[in-house]
Design a protein around this motif. Structure first.
Motif, PDB file in Angstrom:
ATOM      1  N   GLU A 103      29.388  -1.719  17.249  1.00  0.00           N
ATOM      2  CA  GLU A 103      29.834  -3.099  17.059  1.00  0.00           C
ATOM      3  C   GLU A 103      28.861  -4.079  17.714  1.00  0.00           C
ATOM      4  N   ARG A 104      28.408  -3.731  18.906  1.00  0.00           N
ATOM      5  CA  ARG A 104      27.494  -4.610  19.626  1.00  0.00           C
ATOM      6  C   ARG A 104      26.141  -4.702  18.929  1.00  0.00           C
ATOM      7  N   LEU A 105      25.681  -3.584  18.391  1.00  0.00           N
ATOM      8  CA  LEU A 105      24.404  -3.576  17.689  1.00  0.00           C
ATOM      9  C   LEU A 105      24.496  -4.377  16.392  1.00  0.00           C
ATOM     10  N   VAL A 106      25.608  -4.281  15.709  1.00  0.00           N
ATOM     11  CA  VAL A 106      25.822  -5.087  14.491  1.00  0.00           C
ATOM     12  C   VAL A 106      25.761  -6.570  14.844  1.00  0.00           C
ATOM     13  N   PHE A 107      26.386  -6.954  15.959  1.00  0.00           N
ATOM     14  CA  PHE A 107      26.339  -8.346  16.407  1.00  0.00           C
ATOM     15  C   PHE A 107      24.902  -8.790  16.666  1.00  0.00           C
ATOM     16  N   VAL A 108      24.141  -7.967  17.372  1.00  0.00           N
ATOM     17  CA  VAL A 108      22.750  -8.300  17.692  1.00  0.00           C
ATOM     18  C   VAL A 108      21.941  -8.457  16.409  1.00  0.00           C
ATOM     19  N   GLU A 109      22.106  -7.537  15.483  1.00  0.00           N
ATOM     20  CA  GLU A 109      21.346  -7.600  14.224  1.00  0.00           C
ATOM     21  C   GLU A 109      21.719  -8.829  13.399  1.00  0.00           C
ATOM     22  N   SER A 110      22.988  -9.199  13.426  1.00  0.00           N
ATOM     23  CA  SER A 110      23.460 -10.333  12.626  1.00  0.00           C
ATOM     24  C   SER A 110      23.085 -11.681  13.225  1.00  0.00           C
ATOM     25  N   ASN A 111      22.819 -11.713  14.523  1.00  0.00           N
ATOM     26  CA  ASN A 111      22.571 -12.976  15.212  1.00  0.00           C
ATOM     27  C   ASN A 111      21.279 -12.948  16.012  1.00  0.00           C
ATOM     28  N   CYS A 112      20.266 -12.290  15.504  1.00  0.00           N
ATOM     29  CA  CYS A 112      19.088 -11.977  16.311  1.00  0.00           C
ATOM     30  C   CYS A 112      18.334 -13.193  16.848  1.00  0.00           C
ATOM     31  N   SER A 113      18.570 -14.371  16.317  1.00  0.00           N
ATOM     32  CA  SER A 113      17.878 -15.559  16.827  1.00  0.00           C
ATOM     33  C   SER A 113      18.604 -16.220  17.985  1.00  0.00           C
ATOM     34  N   THR A 114      19.815 -15.777  18.273  1.00  0.00           N
ATOM     35  CA  THR A 114      20.611 -16.451  19.302  1.00  0.00           C
ATOM     36  C   THR A 114      20.402 -15.844  20.688  1.00  0.00           C
ATOM     37  N   PHE A 115      20.664 -16.665  21.695  1.00  0.00           N
ATOM     38  CA  PHE A 115      20.555 -16.204  23.070  1.00  0.00           C
ATOM     39  C   PHE A 115      21.616 -15.140  23.360  1.00  0.00           C
ATOM     40  N   ALA A 116      22.793 -15.290  22.774  1.00  0.00           N
ATOM     41  CA  ALA A 116      23.871 -14.311  22.989  1.00  0.00           C
ATOM     42  C   ALA A 116      23.458 -12.921  22.505  1.00  0.00           C
ATOM     43  N   ALA A 117      22.788 -12.849  21.382  1.00  0.00           N
ATOM     44  CA  ALA A 117      22.323 -11.557  20.860  1.00  0.00           C
ATOM     45  C   ALA A 117      21.255 -10.977  21.776  1.00  0.00           C
ATOM     46  N   TYR A 118      20.384 -11.821  22.267  1.00  0.00           N
ATOM     47  CA  TYR A 118      19.355 -11.370  23.209  1.00  0.00           C
ATOM     48  C   TYR A 118      19.993 -10.774  24.458  1.00  0.00           C
TER      49      TYR A 118
END
Length: 110
Positions: free
Chosen positions: A70-85
């Motif tokens: 779930e966390r990896l899906v979030f990172v992949e979907s929002n890769c430009s955001t600071f939260a994903a970083y």
């Protein structure tokens, strides 16, 4: 167990974390300066993380953080955001701890 033990040896795992440390610094710089998108570097980090997961998996067992998918899906979907970083940072940190813990357990069983 021997397959997993070999795959998480320090010599095999260290390059992943060394590469991530460099990427982490560059991504943080982009977020702080807000002058360009970190998406390309984040994608490199995601690929690196997935390679680390693959390295830490065997037929018997795989090492991964809680709610990894779930966390990896979030990172992949929002890769430009600071939260994903930050989430990717935490995934690397948790993998580091889990690998060290597993290595200690396996060494104790020798």
């Amino acid at each position: 167990m021997k397959t997993l033990q070999r795959s998480i040896e320090k010599e095999r795992i260290s390059p992943f974390f060394e590469t991530w440390a460099k990427l982490d610094e560059n991504i943080r710089f982009l977020h702080v300066n807000k002058n360009s998108s970190p998406a390309a570097l984040m994608n490199e980090g995601i690929i690196l993380y997935k390679s680390l997961l693959e390295q830490c998996s065997s037929d018997e067992e795989k090492i991964e953080p809680l709610n990894n998918h779930e966390r990896l899906v979030f990172v992949e979907s929002n890769c430009s955001t600071f939260a994903a970083y930050r989430q990717l940072q935490e995934l690397f940190n948790e993998m580091h701890k889990k690998i060290a813990s597993k290595r200690a357990i396996l060494n104790r069983l020798k």
